[in-house]
Design a protein around this motif. Structure first.
Motif, short mmCIF file in Angstrom:
data_model
loop_
_atom_site.label_atom_id
_atom_site.label_comp_id
_atom_site.label_asym_id
_atom_site.label_seq_id
_atom_site.Cartn_x
_atom_site.Cartn_y
_atom_site.Cartn_z
N TYR A 128 1.97 -8.41 -70.97
CA TYR A 128 1.95 -9.24 -69.71
C TYR A 128 3.38 -7.80 -68.69
N PRO A 129 3.37 -7.69 -67.76
CA PRO A 129 4.29 -6.75 -67.72
C PRO A 129 5.99 -7.54 -67.75
N ASN A 130 6.62 -6.70 -67.79
CA ASN A 130 7.92 -6.70 -67.32
C ASN A 130 8.46 -8.25 -66.83
N ASN A 131 9.23 -8.98 -67.24
CA ASN A 131 9.55 -10.32 -66.08
C ASN A 131 8.15 -10.86 -65.16
N SER A 132 7.36 -10.68 -66.15
CA SER A 132 6.26 -11.49 -65.07
C SER A 132 6.04 -12.75 -65.42
N LEU A 133 5.21 -13.53 -64.38
CA LEU A 133 5.47 -14.98 -64.77
C LEU A 133 4.06 -15.42 -65.73
N TYR A 134 4.67 -16.87 -66.57
CA TYR A 134 3.43 -16.69 -66.84
C TYR A 134 2.07 -17.00 -67.17
N ALA A 135 1.60 -16.25 -68.08
CA ALA A 135 -0.09 -16.04 -67.63
C ALA A 135 -1.10 -17.38 -68.21
N ASN A 136 -0.92 -18.18 -68.74
CA ASN A 136 -1.30 -19.56 -69.25
C ASN A 136 -2.45 -18.59 -70.59
N ASN A 137 -1.26 -17.91 -71.21
CA ASN A 137 -1.62 -17.57 -72.86
C ASN A 137 -0.18 -17.99 -73.42
N TYR A 138 -0.59 -18.58 -74.97
CA TYR A 138 0.36 -19.19 -75.30
C TYR A 138 0.44 -17.59 -76.46
N THR A 139 -0.49 -16.83 -76.73
CA THR A 139 0.72 -15.61 -77.19
C THR A 139 2.18 -15.17 -76.07
N GLN A 140 1.67 -15.13 -74.89
CA GLN A 140 3.39 -15.34 -74.20
C GLN A 140 4.45 -15.94 -74.20
N LYS A 141 4.12 -17.44 -74.94
CA LYS A 141 5.52 -17.86 -74.58
C LYS A 141 6.05 -18.12 -75.89
N ASP A 142 4.63 -19.09 -77.31
CA ASP A 142 5.26 -19.32 -78.26
C ASP A 142 6.45 -18.31 -79.26
N GLU A 143 7.50 -19.26 -79.14
CA GLU A 143 8.14 -18.40 -80.53
C GLU A 143 7.95 -17.89 -82.10
N ASN A 144 6.19 -17.40 -81.85
CA ASN A 144 6.44 -17.53 -83.61
C ASN A 144 4.80 -16.11 -83.28
N THR A 145 5.03 -15.76 -82.20
CA THR A 145 3.28 -14.62 -81.48
C THR A 145 4.55 -13.54 -80.96
N LEU A 146 3.01 -12.51 -80.48
CA LEU A 146 3.66 -11.16 -80.86
C LEU A 146 3.93 -10.59 -79.19
N HIS A 147 3.39 -11.34 -78.43
CA HIS A 147 3.29 -10.93 -76.66
C HIS A 147 4.32 -11.80 -75.77
N ASN A 148 5.40 -12.03 -76.55
CA ASN A 148 6.32 -12.48 -75.34
C ASN A 148 7.00 -11.59 -74.74
N GLY A 149 6.59 -9.90 -74.88
CA GLY A 149 6.93 -9.14 -73.42
C GLY A 149 8.56 -8.99 -73.71
N TYR A 150 9.01 -8.58 -72.47
CA TYR A 150 10.52 -8.42 -72.35
C TYR A 150 10.79 -9.31 -70.54
N ARG A 151 12.21 -9.37 -70.75
CA ARG A 151 12.79 -10.16 -69.96
C ARG A 151 14.34 -9.28 -69.38
N SER A 152 14.76 -9.85 -68.15
CA SER A 152 15.56 -9.47 -68.27
C SER A 152 16.37 -10.80 -66.75
N ALA A 153 18.12 -10.81 -67.52
CA ALA A 153 18.53 -11.08 -66.20
C ALA A 153 18.90 -10.37 -65.46
N HIS A 154 19.41 -9.10 -65.45
CA HIS A 154 19.13 -8.38 -64.66
C HIS A 154 18.27 -7.66 -63.61
N THR A 155 18.74 -8.04 -61.74
CA THR A 155 18.21 -7.70 -61.24
C THR A 155 16.68 -6.84 -60.96
#
Length: 356
Positions: free
Chosen positions: A288-315
């Motif tokens: 999913y795109p950088n800084n995207s909202l949660y897309a209801n897919n566990y591979t985007q958020k679980d601590e041992n999955t591959l698709h967490n992607g990239y996020r930044s606190a820089h605007t």
């Protein structure tokens, strides 16, 4: 003639009205200056984050200069199946410690017969060095999340002297190990599976298409010569230094290195599907795109999955270090279908040409 003298007492204090006026003026000035001060502080934090990434890029280059290969998560061999020894090995962040002036810490690690995640029935012989080691360059100063996690030691680890719980570092930087879809595509290319460059693990697509990789007996050592798209056009490491936000306004920590073992563990990283062995950490294959909202897919958020992607606190985007060691700020509006996957792949044949 009588002369009268009158003593005039000088006024030494403000009247209430004058005091209120001064307070109002100060308040206006603070209101005008505060955003500028905050912007200056964020600019300094962003510069420090950029320097952290620069040092990671330099460490990767130095590692390659020493070992003629890139650092990688140390995975579990394909032939070690259910019921076999599937303990977690070291992450790429552990492997580059000597290249970031942490040789003394690296030399304290045990790499054989230990479980870096300290879970299940395993024993973590590295619990002490992991609990004491903190690398400031592994955290972005703008990160609003905790830099540590509290881990509960297994009985085996407690038997060798560990306390019931100990703290370990969570990193804010994640290695790029490939793309989910090929540039321009919207479905997974199964020819990559049959060519042994990718497989579904139950926790996402484990693959070998990015700058860094996972070493097991299927994915082999990677060198600069394998980056045929060009090092300046391939992502090496990016930020994951902000919360994953949900549509309902809630948020959560989804960093790929926040699980057991923190920065130092690779998890088993097994090549084939498994209910336990497919997990990995500290690397990502963004779906999913950088800084995207949660897309209801566990591979985007679980601590041992591959698709967490990239996020930044820089605007507005995320900072990356490229394969050539340069640091770039990639905006959230980047074309995620055609451009970003091309940057994530090291040998996909798609090269992004910059226009000046």
């Amino acid at each position: 003639m009588n002369t009268r003298f009158r003593t005039v007492r000088s006024r030494l204090a403000f009247t209430l009205v004058e005091l209120l006026v001064v307070i109002a003026i100060i308040g206006v000035l603070v209101g005008l200056l505060l955003p500028a001060v905050q912007a200056a502080r964020e600019a300094a934090r962003r510069m420090q984050c950029s320097n952290n990434l620069k040092q990671l890029g330099l460490a990767i280059h130095n590692y390659h200069g020493t070992f003629q290969q890139f650092p990688a998560n140390i995975g579990t061999d394909k032939d070690l199946w259910e019921g076999s020894n599937r303990t977690s090995n070291a992450s790429w962040l552990t492997m580059i410690l000597p290249q970031i002036e942490e040789s003394a810490a690296y030399e304290q690690f045990t790499f054989s017969g230990t479980d870096f995640t300290d879970t299940g029935s395993g024993t973590n012989y590295n619990w002490e060095v992991m609990s004491n080691l903190r690398v400031p360059g592994y955290n972005c100063p703008s990160n609003p999340m905790p830099n540590e996690r509290t881990h509960t030691a297994t009985a085996g680890t407690q038997a060798i002297g560990a306390p019931e719980t100990y703290n370990i570092q969570i990193p804010d930087y994640v290695a790029n190990v490939g793309f989910y879809f090929r540039p321009g595509a919207d479905s997974f290319a199964w020819d990559r599976y049959y060519a042994n460059t990718a497989t579904w693990t139950g926790y996402g697509w484990l693959q070998d298409d990015g700058f860094l990789s996972i070493i097991n007996n299927v994915f082999q050592k990677r060198r600069f010569s394998s980056v045929t798209d060009g090092t300046s056009h391939t992502l090496a490491v990016g930020e994951h230094s902000n919360f994953l936000h949900h549509f309902d306004g809630t948020k959560q920590d989804s960093r790929p290195g926040r699980g057991a073992g923190g920065a130092w563990a690779a998890w088993p990283s097994h090549f084939e599907w498994s209910s336990a062995s497919g997990r990995t950490s500290n690397v990502t294959v963004p779906r999913y795109p950088n800084n995207s909202l949660y897309a209801n897919n566990y591979t985007q958020k679980d601590e041992n999955t591959l698709h967490n992607g990239y996020r930044s606190a820089h605007t507005g985007g995320v900072q990356f270090v490229m394969g050539d060691g340069s640091v770039r700020f990639i905006t959230d509006s980047v074309d995620f279908v055609n451009v970003f996957p091309a940057l994530a792949g090291r040998a996909d044949g798609y090269v992004i040409r910059e226009e000046h």
